[in-house]
Structures are given as C-alpha cells and as structure tokens.
Design a protein around this motif. Structure first.
Motif, PDB file in Angstrom:
ATOM      1  N   THR A 198       0.867  -1.179   0.000  1.00  0.00           N
ATOM      2  CA  THR A 198       0.000   0.000   0.000  1.00  0.00           C
ATOM      3  C   THR A 198       0.903   1.229   0.000  1.00  0.00           C
ATOM      4  OG1 THR A 198      -1.551  -1.246   1.394  1.00  0.00           O
ATOM      5  CG2 THR A 198      -1.922   1.127   1.224  1.00  0.00           C
ATOM      6  N   VAL A 199       0.576   2.221  -0.824  1.00  0.00           N
ATOM      7  CA  VAL A 199       1.375   3.448  -0.830  1.00  0.00           C
ATOM      8  C   VAL A 199       0.438   4.650  -0.770  1.00  0.00           C
ATOM      9  CG1 VAL A 199       1.580   3.593  -3.369  1.00  0.00           C
ATOM     10  CG2 VAL A 199       3.293   4.702  -1.912  1.00  0.00           C
ATOM     11  N   LEU A 200       0.829   5.632   0.041  1.00  0.00           N
ATOM     12  CA  LEU A 200      -0.013   6.810   0.251  1.00  0.00           C
ATOM     13  C   LEU A 200       0.342   7.894  -0.763  1.00  0.00           C
ATOM     14  CD1 LEU A 200      -2.122   8.141   2.119  1.00  0.00           C
ATOM     15  CD2 LEU A 200      -0.209   9.089   3.416  1.00  0.00           C
ATOM     16  N   LYS A 201      -0.692   8.402  -1.416  1.00  0.00           N
ATOM     17  CA  LYS A 201      -0.501   9.423  -2.444  1.00  0.00           C
ATOM     18  C   LYS A 201      -1.382  10.617  -2.137  1.00  0.00           C
ATOM     19  CE  LYS A 201      -2.343  10.081  -6.245  1.00  0.00           C
ATOM     20  NZ  LYS A 201      -2.068  11.501  -6.086  1.00  0.00           N
ATOM     21  N   TRP A 202      -0.759  11.761  -2.015  1.00  0.00           N
ATOM     22  CA  TRP A 202      -1.537  12.993  -1.860  1.00  0.00           C
ATOM     23  C   TRP A 202      -1.804  13.545  -3.249  1.00  0.00           C
ATOM     24  CZ3 TRP A 202      -3.402  14.614   2.807  1.00  0.00           C
ATOM     25  CH2 TRP A 202      -2.864  13.996   3.959  1.00  0.00           C
ATOM     26  N   ALA A 203      -2.816  14.439  -3.360  1.00  0.00           N
ATOM     27  CA  ALA A 203      -3.141  15.069  -4.663  1.00  0.00           C
ATOM     28  C   ALA A 203      -1.998  15.969  -4.965  1.00  0.00           C
ATOM     29  CB  ALA A 203      -4.383  15.929  -4.541  1.00  0.00           C
ATOM     30  N   PRO A 204      -1.471  16.619  -5.677  1.00  0.00           N
ATOM     31  CA  PRO A 204      -0.956  16.525  -7.042  1.00  0.00           C
ATOM     32  C   PRO A 204       0.258  15.608  -7.183  1.00  0.00           C
ATOM     33  CG  PRO A 204      -0.503  18.647  -5.990  1.00  0.00           C
ATOM     34  CD  PRO A 204      -0.997  17.724  -4.943  1.00  0.00           C
ATOM     35  N   GLU A 205       0.582  14.791  -6.172  1.00  0.00           N
ATOM     36  CA  GLU A 205       1.750  13.911  -6.307  1.00  0.00           C
ATOM     37  C   GLU A 205       1.502  12.832  -7.357  1.00  0.00           C
ATOM     38  OE1 GLU A 205       3.304  13.826  -1.655  1.00  0.00           O
ATOM     39  OE2 GLU A 205       2.272  12.098  -2.468  1.00  0.00           O
ATOM     40  N   GLN A 206       2.614  12.455  -7.996  1.00  0.00           N
ATOM     41  CA  GLN A 206       2.610  11.251  -8.844  1.00  0.00           C
ATOM     42  C   GLN A 206       3.519  10.238  -8.162  1.00  0.00           C
ATOM     43  OE1 GLN A 206       4.127  12.081 -12.697  1.00  0.00           O
ATOM     44  NE2 GLN A 206       2.202  12.896 -13.460  1.00  0.00           N
ATOM     45  N   VAL A 207       3.048   9.024  -8.035  1.00  0.00           N
ATOM     46  CA  VAL A 207       3.873   7.984  -7.420  1.00  0.00           C
ATOM     47  C   VAL A 207       4.106   6.885  -8.437  1.00  0.00           C
ATOM     48  CG1 VAL A 207       4.015   6.283  -5.568  1.00  0.00           C
ATOM     49  CG2 VAL A 207       3.001   8.515  -5.104  1.00  0.00           C
ATOM     50  N   ASP A 208       5.372   6.532  -8.655  1.00  0.00           N
ATOM     51  CA  ASP A 208       5.725   5.437  -9.562  1.00  0.00           C
ATOM     52  C   ASP A 208       6.215   4.243  -8.751  1.00  0.00           C
ATOM     53  OD1 ASP A 208       5.220   7.323 -11.493  1.00  0.00           O
ATOM     54  OD2 ASP A 208       6.995   6.868 -12.687  1.00  0.00           O
ATOM     55  N   ILE A 209       5.745   3.075  -9.139  1.00  0.00           N
ATOM     56  CA  ILE A 209       6.170   1.838  -8.471  1.00  0.00           C
ATOM     57  C   ILE A 209       6.635   0.831  -9.523  1.00  0.00           C
ATOM     58  CG2 ILE A 209       4.513   2.149  -6.560  1.00  0.00           C
ATOM     59  CD1 ILE A 209       2.994  -0.306  -8.021  1.00  0.00           C
ATOM     60  N   LEU A 210       7.441  -0.130  -9.080  1.00  0.00           N
ATOM     61  CA  LEU A 210       7.750  -1.296  -9.908  1.00  0.00           C
ATOM     62  C   LEU A 210       7.087  -2.498  -9.250  1.00  0.00           C
ATOM     63  CD1 LEU A 210      11.552  -0.855 -10.746  1.00  0.00           C
ATOM     64  CD2 LEU A 210       9.558  -0.109 -12.085  1.00  0.00           C
ATOM     65  N   VAL A 211       6.456  -3.326 -10.073  1.00  0.00           N
ATOM     66  CA  VAL A 211       5.748  -4.483  -9.525  1.00  0.00           C
ATOM     67  C   VAL A 211       5.951  -5.683 -10.443  1.00  0.00           C
ATOM     68  CG1 VAL A 211       3.528  -3.865 -10.635  1.00  0.00           C
ATOM     69  CG2 VAL A 211       3.527  -5.277  -8.555  1.00  0.00           C
ATOM     70  N   ARG A 212       6.062  -6.855  -9.836  1.00  0.00           N
ATOM     71  CA  ARG A 212       6.190  -8.098 -10.607  1.00  0.00           C
ATOM     72  C   ARG A 212       5.288  -9.146  -9.962  1.00  0.00           C
ATOM     73  NH1 ARG A 212      12.043 -10.236 -10.738  1.00  0.00           N
ATOM     74  NH2 ARG A 212      11.551 -10.749  -8.566  1.00  0.00           N
ATOM     75  N   PHE A 213       4.345  -9.651 -10.742  1.00  0.00           N
ATOM     76  CA  PHE A 213       3.444 -10.708 -10.263  1.00  0.00           C
ATOM     77  C   PHE A 213       4.083 -12.030 -10.654  1.00  0.00           C
ATOM     78  CE2 PHE A 213       1.008  -6.893 -10.662  1.00  0.00           C
ATOM     79  CZ  PHE A 213       0.139  -6.910  -9.586  1.00  0.00           C
ATOM     80  N   ASP A 214       4.685 -12.697  -9.674  1.00  0.00           N
ATOM     81  CA  ASP A 214       5.445 -13.902 -10.022  1.00  0.00           C
ATOM     82  C   ASP A 214       5.141 -15.076  -9.100  1.00  0.00           C
ATOM     83  OD1 ASP A 214       6.615 -12.909  -7.767  1.00  0.00           O
ATOM     84  OD2 ASP A 214       8.602 -12.624  -8.635  1.00  0.00           O
ATOM     85  N   THR A 215       4.006 -15.017  -8.395  1.00  0.00           N
ATOM     86  CA  THR A 215       3.659 -16.151  -7.522  1.00  0.00           C
ATOM     87  C   THR A 215       2.452 -16.918  -8.064  1.00  0.00           C
ATOM     88  OG1 THR A 215       4.454 -14.834  -5.672  1.00  0.00           O
ATOM     89  CG2 THR A 215       3.277 -16.857  -5.133  1.00  0.00           C
ATOM     90  N   TYR A 216       1.359 -16.217  -8.342  1.00  0.00           N
ATOM     91  CA  TYR A 216       0.149 -16.890  -8.834  1.00  0.00           C
ATOM     92  C   TYR A 216      -0.371 -16.208 -10.092  1.00  0.00           C
ATOM     93  CZ  TYR A 216      -0.072 -19.053  -4.197  1.00  0.00           C
ATOM     94  OH  TYR A 216       0.213 -19.758  -3.061  1.00  0.00           O
ATOM     95  N   GLU A 217      -0.941 -17.007 -10.984  1.00  0.00           N
ATOM     96  CA  GLU A 217      -1.785 -16.458 -12.041  1.00  0.00           C
ATOM     97  C   GLU A 217      -3.177 -16.274 -11.431  1.00  0.00           C
ATOM     98  OE1 GLU A 217      -0.856 -18.174 -16.175  1.00  0.00           O
ATOM     99  OE2 GLU A 217      -0.603 -19.873 -14.813  1.00  0.00           O
ATOM    100  N   GLY A 218      -3.975 -15.393 -12.007  1.00  0.00           N
ATOM    101  CA  GLY A 218      -5.339 -15.259 -11.493  1.00  0.00           C
ATOM    102  C   GLY A 218      -5.799 -13.815 -11.495  1.00  0.00           C
ATOM    103  N   ARG A 219      -6.986 -13.615 -10.919  1.00  0.00           N
ATOM    104  CA  ARG A 219      -7.603 -12.283 -10.908  1.00  0.00           C
ATOM    105  C   ARG A 219      -7.304 -11.578  -9.580  1.00  0.00           C
ATOM    106  NH1 ARG A 219     -13.211 -13.268 -10.202  1.00  0.00           N
ATOM    107  NH2 ARG A 219     -12.672 -12.987  -8.007  1.00  0.00           N
ATOM    108  N   TYR A 220      -6.819 -10.341  -9.671  1.00  0.00           N
ATOM    109  CA  TYR A 220      -6.505  -9.571  -8.471  1.00  0.00           C
ATOM    110  C   TYR A 220      -7.074  -8.157  -8.584  1.00  0.00           C
ATOM    111  CZ  TYR A 220      -3.641 -13.498  -7.118  1.00  0.00           C
ATOM    112  OH  TYR A 220      -3.243 -14.756  -6.767  1.00  0.00           O
ATOM    113  N   LEU A 221      -6.887  -7.382  -7.493  1.00  0.00           N
ATOM    114  CA  LEU A 221      -7.498  -6.051  -7.403  1.00  0.00           C
ATOM    115  C   LEU A 221      -6.451  -4.959  -7.218  1.00  0.00           C
ATOM    116  CD1 LEU A 221     -10.212  -7.078  -4.786  1.00  0.00           C
ATOM    117  CD2 LEU A 221     -10.759  -6.247  -7.074  1.00  0.00           C
ATOM    118  N   LEU A 222      -6.761  -3.796  -7.776  1.00  0.00           N
ATOM    119  CA  LEU A 222      -6.052  -2.552  -7.470  1.00  0.00           C
ATOM    120  C   LEU A 222      -7.114  -1.614  -6.932  1.00  0.00           C
ATOM    121  CD1 LEU A 222      -3.769  -0.346  -7.792  1.00  0.00           C
ATOM    122  CD2 LEU A 222      -4.696   0.040 -10.075  1.00  0.00           C
ATOM    123  N   HIS A 223      -6.876  -1.018  -5.750  1.00  0.00           N
ATOM    124  CA  HIS A 223      -7.909  -0.116  -5.242  1.00  0.00           C
ATOM    125  C   HIS A 223      -7.366   0.883  -4.244  1.00  0.00           C
ATOM    126  CE1 HIS A 223      -8.508  -2.104  -1.237  1.00  0.00           C
ATOM    127  NE2 HIS A 223      -8.189  -3.215  -1.879  1.00  0.00           N
TER     128      HIS A 223
END
Ligand SMILES: [Cu+2]
Length: 471
Positions: free
Chosen positions: A403-428
C-alpha cells in the motif's frame, strides 16, 4: 459543570441532550490499560459476528472476530501451510481478505467471493513470503467501510529464520498496535458517518480502547503498528528515539532513525522505541499530530539490562529492474469513486499482466486525496514520487510495500512483478469509502495474458470454466 471529554467531542453538549446520558458516558479518570491481542489457537475457527466492544455503551454492539476487536492475532511461519476455517455469524455477507498475503485468487477474500450469513468455509494456502506484519479484514463490495468501522480487523504475523537471527525485541518487549479512529453518538453507540470522501473519527483507538496507557521496562521496544482506520492518515511521533526497521513487506535493508512517520490506511511500520535512557517513572507518549493527548502513554520502569544492539544491516532487498523511464500503465484516481474514469464493476476485468514481468505503474490524481493505493497479488517497490508535494520516497516506503499513500498533485511510480500466482486480483484505494464507492478495478495475471483475460472475462460473467488438459 464538569463535561466529560467524550461528551464534548461528540458534540453532546452543543446539542443540549439530557444529563443522564452525559453521566453514563463519563470517561474513567485514568486511561484504560493497553490490551495485548490474543493469539488465535491452532485449529480455532475465525468467526465474524456482532460483539460487545469496550469503548461503547454497555448495551451497544459493534462487530468483532471471535468477539474481539481487533480480532485474534494470527501467527504463521514462512514455508508452512496456512489453514483456517472462517465463519460468518453476521446478518450480512462479508469476506475474509488476508491483506499483504500473497495467495491464490480463491483464497484472497475478494468481493466476488462472499461468505454469506451463516456460512463457513475452509481457507488454505502456503506461506511463501518473508517475515512481516500483514493483517486481515472484510472486503465485501459496498460494505467494507461499515464493517471495518464497526470493528472487523486483525493482525497476521509471518515469522522466518532471517528475522529470528536478528534477535529483535520479543515477548514483553514486542507490542502490536492496531490504530484506528471512531465516532460515538450521544448514547455511546458507534456512529458511522459514511462520508463518501472518507469517514474520520473523533476518538483514537489502539487495540480497541481509547487513549490507553501501559508500562514498559527501560529497554528497547519493538512496536509493530498498523493503521487500520477507514480514512485517517496518522502522523506518528514519540517522546523517545524511534528507529524504523520495517514496513508492509517486512524488514528494511538498514535501520533509519525517524522523527515522524506518516501512515495511510492499511500501511504498517516496524519501529524500535529506545527507552534505555529514559529515567524510570517517566511517562513517554506516542503521539499523533491531530490529537492533543498522546494516543498512548507508556510509564517507564526499571527493567533487566538491555545489551541488544540494533544490527547495522537488517536484510537484503533485491531491487526490481525495469528498463525505461515511462510507465507501462497510468492510473488516475478521480474524485471519490473512479480509476481512469470507471467505477468498479465486479464482472469487468480491465487488463492482463504477463506473469513474471516487471512493470512500472504510475498513480496520479487531481482530487479526493489522500489515496492509500493497495495492490493484491504482489508486493511492489516505490521508486519515485514527483509533481508538487513531497517529491521523495519516504524512509518507510523503502523495501517492499503493498500500500502506498498518495496525496493530490503527487505522482507515485512503483515497480511491480506478479510472479507467484496467475489469477484475478485487485487494485484499489484503501480509503474504505473510496473503495466502496468504486475506486477499484480487477486485472488478471497470466503466463498467456490474452488467454487469461479472455478466460477471466467469461468466468466473471458465467462462473468457472471446466477445462480438460490436452495431450
Ligand atoms: Cu482514495
């Protein structure tokens, strides 16, 4: 006339309501003792139900797991299989989401897989990730904010050999603090404001009690803190030195001394509070910027000598590598209810991610912030914060995050790798009223992303597809 603090903060006096209610609401003259979360016994069922909570009027009910809020602490070791029976004794559907745990879609407690009232189910998955503090909470679409506000949430601790080798403070010297906030009505019952922009409380709670106190030896204390609030951002400081050692995804590479830590909803920190130079009898406060009184008062007493030295190096974090400075995906969080102009639809899958590929994602927003942004199915690394605002990755955002906290006008960049399970997940968004309002989307992870997307879209509409293996 003496006015109780709780009566004052709930606006009771301003409303001119009756005196008997005020008397029955008077806070005790001293702070309540800080409860230690009970641990879930092996084989014990985890049941969501209505529960009597210590901070409400006696006849009032909140929600709890196994009648407590926070619920029982779950402790597992890396490499074990986590197996549990969950039960819903509420009069409404709920889910059991293991926040921060990398698990298969069917175990993830997503809104599409509710546990209906009166139902129970078995959940099992292997613990493949490193030591760290995760948690569990409900995730039913449209009712997460209400259920969490009423008390549903609990700690989920993973231990491993790497962490054990550091000899970190444990037992009496390791404290779990579940921070959140609450509002009560004039009769001392839970009042849920259901504010679309995020519900904030007037009373801070730690482990389910208001403004507690505790005793501690003049040693080094390990505080494992979760912001379990619906929407409040805590800005924590203490009257003794604080050193950050870990966060959502476990230990940092190196300890970092900090004065103040900003925690959005769902974020966790692991800190050492150094009481060695505090004279016995002194009261040390754990404070938040928004509340005049300390959240927690710790009276220091003489303890056994503490010879433990905080190691200079805690762990090794292998940086994810991504070529190019442009994001693969951009997510714009708008108002209170959309990502990229769309509100959540349980049956809509927005995109597919290739299994094992490192992607760069950008989070941005014009309004409605702060947004604590949470990803299911993988941990990520925060690499950049730009635009107007803080312009830096904070010390508590190093290492692995979910989880990462973002204030308004900030832009936050992340690197992510899904390498454990295939399947359906959520971003929210984890401001729970935003999540319920629709600031959430589905995606799939697949070795063949296009095929995974096609399959997930059909399954979202018609249920699981039965497949037979060819050849
Ligand atoms: Cu939000």
């Amino acid at each position: 006339m003496a006015v109780s603090r709780r009566a004052a903060v709930t606006g009771l006096v301003a409303l001119g309501l009756g005196l008997p209610a005020i008397r029955s609401l008077a806070l005790p003259t001293s702070r309540p003792w800080l409860p230690r979360p009970v641990e879930l016994a092996s084989g014990e069922i985890l049941a969501a139900s209505r529960a009597r909570l210590p901070f409400t009027a006696p006849e009032s009910r909140g929600y709890g797991y196994n009648q407590t809020s926070p619920g029982p602490l779950i402790r597992v070791r890396r490499g074990e299989e986590f197996r549990i029976r969950i039960a819903n004794h509420l009069n409404e559907e709920t889910t059991f989401h293991w926040h921060g745990l990398i698990c298969p879609t069917e175990a993830d407690g997503q809104p599409q897989n509710p546990v209906l009232p009166g139902e129970s189910a078995e959940v099992a998955f292997p613990i493949l990730q490193r030591a760290g503090l995760s948690w569990y909470h409900p995730h039913p679409h449209g009712a997460t904010a209400k259920q969490a506000w009423h008390g549903l949430g609990g700690f989920f601790v993973i231990e491993d050999e790497e962490e054990k080798a550091l000899g970190l403070p444990s037992g009496e010297d390791e404290w779990f603090l579940f921070l959140r906030d609450i509002q009560l009505d004039a009769l001392g019952r839970i009042f849920f404001p259901d504010d679309a922009g995020g519900s904030e409380g007037t009373l801070p709670l730690i482990n389910g009690v208001v403004n507690p106190r505790a005793h501690a030896a003049n040693r080094q204390l390990r505080l494992r803190i979760l912001n379990g609030a619906n929407a409040r951002v805590f800005r924590l400081s203490a009257d003794a030195p604080l050193t950050l050692i870990g966060n959502d995804g476990g230990l940092l590479e190196t300890p970092v001394p900090v004065d103040q830590i900003q925690m959005g909803p769902a974020e966790r920190i692991d800190v050492i509070l150094d009481l060695r130079k505090i004279a016995p009898g002194t009261v040390v406060g754990l404070r938040d910027d928004s509340f005049a009184a300390p959240l927690l008062e710790i009276t220091v007493r003489e303890g056994a000598p503490d010879h433990w030295q905080l190691p200079k190096r805690l762990s090794t974090i292998t940086p994810l590598v991504h070529h190019g400075s442009e994001p693969d995906r951009v997510f714009t969080f708008q108002g209170d209810s959309t990502i990229n102009d769309k509100p959540f639809e349980p049956t809509r899958i927005d995109f597919a991610i290739p299994f094992g590929k490192v992607e760069r994602w950008r989070f941005q927003s014009a309004q409605g912030a702060p947004h604590p942004i949470h990803i299911h199915g993988a941990h990520f690394q925060v690499i950049q914060r730009s635009g107007r605002g803080r312009n830096q990755v904070e010390p508590w955002e190093r290492g692995w995050k979910d989880t990462v906290l973002k204030w308004a006008p900030e832009q936050v960049d992340i690197l992510v790798r899904f390498d454990t399970y295939e399947g359906r997940y959520l971003l929210h968004c984890h401001k729970l009223e935003h999540e319920d309002g629709g600031m959430m989307l589905n995606f799939v992870v697949g070795k063949d992303p296009e095929a995974a997307l096609e399959k997930a879209r059909i399954e979202a509409l018609y249920g699981p597809i039965c497949t037979t293996r060819q050849g």
